[in-house]
Design a protein around this motif. Structure first.
Motif, PDB file in Angstrom:
ATOM      1  N   PRO A  34       0.829  -1.217   0.000  1.00 33.87           N
ATOM      2  CA  PRO A  34       0.000   0.000   0.000  1.00 33.87           C
ATOM      3  C   PRO A  34       0.857   1.257   0.000  1.00 33.87           C
ATOM      4  N   LEU A  35       0.234   2.394  -0.265  1.00 38.53           N
ATOM      5  CA  LEU A  35       0.952   3.665  -0.249  1.00 38.53           C
ATOM      6  C   LEU A  35       1.442   3.998   1.160  1.00 38.53           C
ATOM      7  N   PRO A  36       2.644   4.525   1.308  1.00 35.39           N
ATOM      8  CA  PRO A  36       3.086   5.053   2.602  1.00 35.39           C
ATOM      9  C   PRO A  36       2.199   6.235   3.000  1.00 35.39           C
ATOM     10  N   VAL A  37       2.040   6.440   4.291  1.00 34.87           N
ATOM     11  CA  VAL A  37       1.084   7.449   4.771  1.00 34.87           C
ATOM     12  C   VAL A  37       1.711   8.335   5.847  1.00 34.87           C
ATOM     13  N   SER A  38       1.083   9.481   6.061  1.00 37.05           N
ATOM     14  CA  SER A  38       1.553  10.393   7.113  1.00 37.05           C
ATOM     15  C   SER A  38       1.122   9.901   8.488  1.00 37.05           C
ATOM     16  N   ASP A  39      -0.022   9.268   8.576  1.00 35.12           N
ATOM     17  CA  ASP A  39      -0.577   8.747   9.825  1.00 35.12           C
ATOM     18  C   ASP A  39      -0.639   7.222   9.740  1.00 35.12           C
ATOM     19  N   PRO A  40       0.132   6.505  10.570  1.00 39.53           N
ATOM     20  CA  PRO A  40       0.145   5.041  10.499  1.00 39.53           C
ATOM     21  C   PRO A  40      -1.233   4.398  10.609  1.00 39.53           C
ATOM     22  N   ALA A  41      -2.173   5.081  11.238  1.00 40.42           N
ATOM     23  CA  ALA A  41      -3.526   4.534  11.375  1.00 40.42           C
ATOM     24  C   ALA A  41      -4.232   4.426  10.033  1.00 40.42           C
ATOM     25  N   ARG A  42      -3.753   5.166   9.032  1.00 39.08           N
ATOM     26  CA  ARG A  42      -4.371   5.144   7.712  1.00 39.08           C
ATOM     27  C   ARG A  42      -3.723   4.132   6.777  1.00 39.08           C
ATOM     28  N   TYR A  43      -2.729   3.418   7.229  1.00 40.29           N
ATOM     29  CA  TYR A  43      -1.991   2.526   6.331  1.00 40.29           C
ATOM     30  C   TYR A  43      -2.871   1.397   5.810  1.00 40.29           C
ATOM     31  N   GLY A  44      -2.672   1.068   4.558  1.00 37.45           N
ATOM     32  CA  GLY A  44      -3.420  -0.028   3.922  1.00 37.45           C
ATOM     33  C   GLY A  44      -4.206   0.417   2.712  1.00 37.45           C
ATOM     34  N   GLY A  45      -4.396   1.727   2.572  1.00 35.51           N
ATOM     35  CA  GLY A  45      -5.197   2.242   1.475  1.00 35.51           C
ATOM     36  C   GLY A  45      -4.359   2.738   0.313  1.00 35.51           C
ATOM     37  N   GLY A  46      -5.048   3.336  -0.660  1.00 34.90           N
ATOM     38  CA  GLY A  46      -4.391   3.878  -1.837  1.00 34.90           C
ATOM     39  C   GLY A  46      -5.389   4.663  -2.653  1.00 34.90           C
ATOM     40  N   TYR A  47      -5.014   4.983  -3.855  1.00 35.44           N
ATOM     41  CA  TYR A  47      -5.919   5.692  -4.766  1.00 35.44           C
ATOM     42  C   TYR A  47      -6.687   4.672  -5.593  1.00 35.44           C
ATOM     43  N   VAL A  48      -7.972   4.911  -5.774  1.00 32.80           N
ATOM     44  CA  VAL A  48      -8.830   4.011  -6.542  1.00 32.80           C
ATOM     45  C   VAL A  48      -9.511   4.783  -7.666  1.00 32.80           C
ATOM     46  N   THR A  49      -9.474   4.230  -8.845  1.00 34.32           N
ATOM     47  CA  THR A  49     -10.194   4.788  -9.983  1.00 34.32           C
ATOM     48  C   THR A  49     -10.618   3.625 -10.867  1.00 34.32           C
ATOM     49  N   GLY A  50     -11.130   3.893 -12.051  1.00 37.10           N
ATOM     50  CA  GLY A  50     -11.545   2.775 -12.877  1.00 37.10           C
ATOM     51  C   GLY A  50     -12.158   3.177 -14.196  1.00 37.10           C
TER      52      GLY A  50
END
Length: 435
Positions: free
Chosen positions: A300-316
């Motif tokens: 996943p993308l690195p984050v500023s807040d570790p609590a947000r880790y695991g996400g990323g950008y989604v499009t389609g």
């Protein structure tokens, strides 16, 4: 999917859609009415991906023997919208850009699908929440999601091992630290290998793809720019500029100019010239074809807040019925099959190597068997993932902010707070023009 093609067709898309008068709502058939006739589908895919579309269309016509589908491949958004504006074009258009949804819904270039959804009792909660967000605008759902992209990072395991780094960075601070360790300079100080290339105009490093790293918001609830008031944008740009300054802006520009095209075999990550790269699941197919021996990992993308880790950008990709559709009922049957039939969606995802859009298909054994692909399935489903909100101005607000980021990273902006306030005003200006 080819996000790099988006900017090329944006102006044509906006012009054609803006000139399209909103039609009256189609009179739809009663529930249970037998649908027959031909339907024309235009899409932008070519080669291997176009063959995958053909395979699933054959499945559709086998289960809908009274409907004939005529497929026209290699049609970008500009061609589709120009045809609609001229009063012709396809019954069904398949677009690579979620950014056109606001313009298409508000102008009526694509019809509101809510009437069909209500009649056929389609349960939209079976679709991923983010894809539901980017397929509607101002109460109109003029599109349905057709596969998706989830963005994370790719990293070179051999370069990581050589630098003594055990695993991928999870925070922005770790990304900075790793990028510096992974960077190799030539004797004259020029860049030989870059740990992470922070320029916003490099490959997939757009503001849209970087924003989830800090949870940045683009728009307020009333459709105005949130950039100036959201402190996370300052966090993101401060981090980016510090890394740019570590390398030296001139050094980065010179290094970037020497790199190969993003979608060629000379892609900088595939050639080992960049150790950490932001990209989406579709890169896996390129690596399998163009860089079979590259030892890489994904995360996943690195984050500023570790609590947000695991996400990323989604499009389609998105599907819609043209206002000029000659057979809207057959068009809807095709769209419904391609976007709500789990077996069809899973087959498309496997053949094209994109993320499926229904919650059931995210656990399909054929898709989860590849551990790297599963990382992107998990990013797609993560609640910390986000997308760019639809707007009646289309992608104009993003393009306007991209201009500011280019000035900022080059050192032309001395006061970031004042610069963000100015970017706010410019974004609001294009939003008013788009409305």
């Amino acid at each position: 999917m080819r996000r790099a093609a988006l900017a090329l067709g944006a102006a044509a898309v906006m012009l054609a859609a803006a000139c399209t008068p909103a039609p009256k709502e189609n009179k739809i058939a009663d529930p249970g009415t037998e649908v027959s006739g031909s339907v024309e589908l235009w899409h932008f895919f070519t080669d291997r991906e176009a063959a995958a579309i053909d395979t699933v269309i054959k499945d559709f016509t086998a289960s809908h023997p009274k409907i004939t589908v005529n497929v026209k491949s290699g049609q970008d958004d500009g061609k589709v919208t120009q045809a609609i504006g001229a009063g012709s074009g396809p019954d069904v258009g398949l677009s690579y850009s979620t950014d056109i949804v606001g313009k298409f819904c508000s102008s009526g270039a694509w019809v509101d699908l809510n009437q069909y959804l209500r009649r056929d009792k389609i349960d939209l909660t079976k679709l991923n929440a983010t894809t539901r967000q980017y397929t509607e605008y101002a109460g109109k759902r003029c599109a349905m999601p057709f596969l998706a992209d989830a963005y994370g990072i790719f990293y070179n395991k051999d370069l990581f091992a050589k630098a003594g780094i055990a695993g991928p960075p999870k925070t922005l601070d770790e990304l900075t630290e790793d990028a510096k360790k992974l960077t190799v300079r030539n004797a004259d100080g020029s860049l030989k290998t870059v740990g992470f290339l922070p320029l916003s105009d490099f490959y997939e490093n757009s503001a849209a793809h970087l924003a989830p790293m800090v949870g940045a918001k683009w728009l307020t609830a009333d459709g105005k720019s949130a950039i100036g008031a959201d402190p996370t944008w300052k966090t993101l740009l401060t981090w980016q500029k510090q890394l740019v300054d570590f390398y030296g802006y001139a050094n980065l520009v010179k290094f970037k100019a020497s790199l190969g095209d993003e979608f060629s075999a000379d892609n900088a990550f595939q050639k080992g010239q960049v150790a950490i790269n932001i990209d989406a699941e579709f890169r896996l197919a390129f690596l399998a074809d163009q860089a079979k021996n590259l030892n890489f990992g994904v995360a996943p993308l690195p984050v500023s807040d570790p609590a947000r880790y695991g996400g990323g950008y989604v499009t389609g990709n998105i599907l819609g019925i043209s206002k000029n559709a000659k057979n809207p009922e057959a068009a809807w049957e095709l769209i419904k099959y391609l976007t709500t039939d789990d077996a069809a969606i899973a087959k498309l995802a496997e053949l094209i190597k994109n993320v499926p859009t229904t919650t059931a298909t995210l656990t399909d054994p054929k898709l989860t068997a590849d551990p790297n692909f599963k990382v992107f399935l998990d990013i797609f489903a993560n609640p910390n993932s986000s997308t760019t909100p639809p707007s009646s101005s289309g992608p104009a607000y993003q393009e306007t902010f991209a201009q500011f980021m280019t000035e900022w990273q080059s050192g032309k902006v001395a006061d970031l707070d004042a610069g963000l306030a100015g970017a706010d005003q410019k974004v609001n200006g294009v939003m008013q023009l788009g409305g």
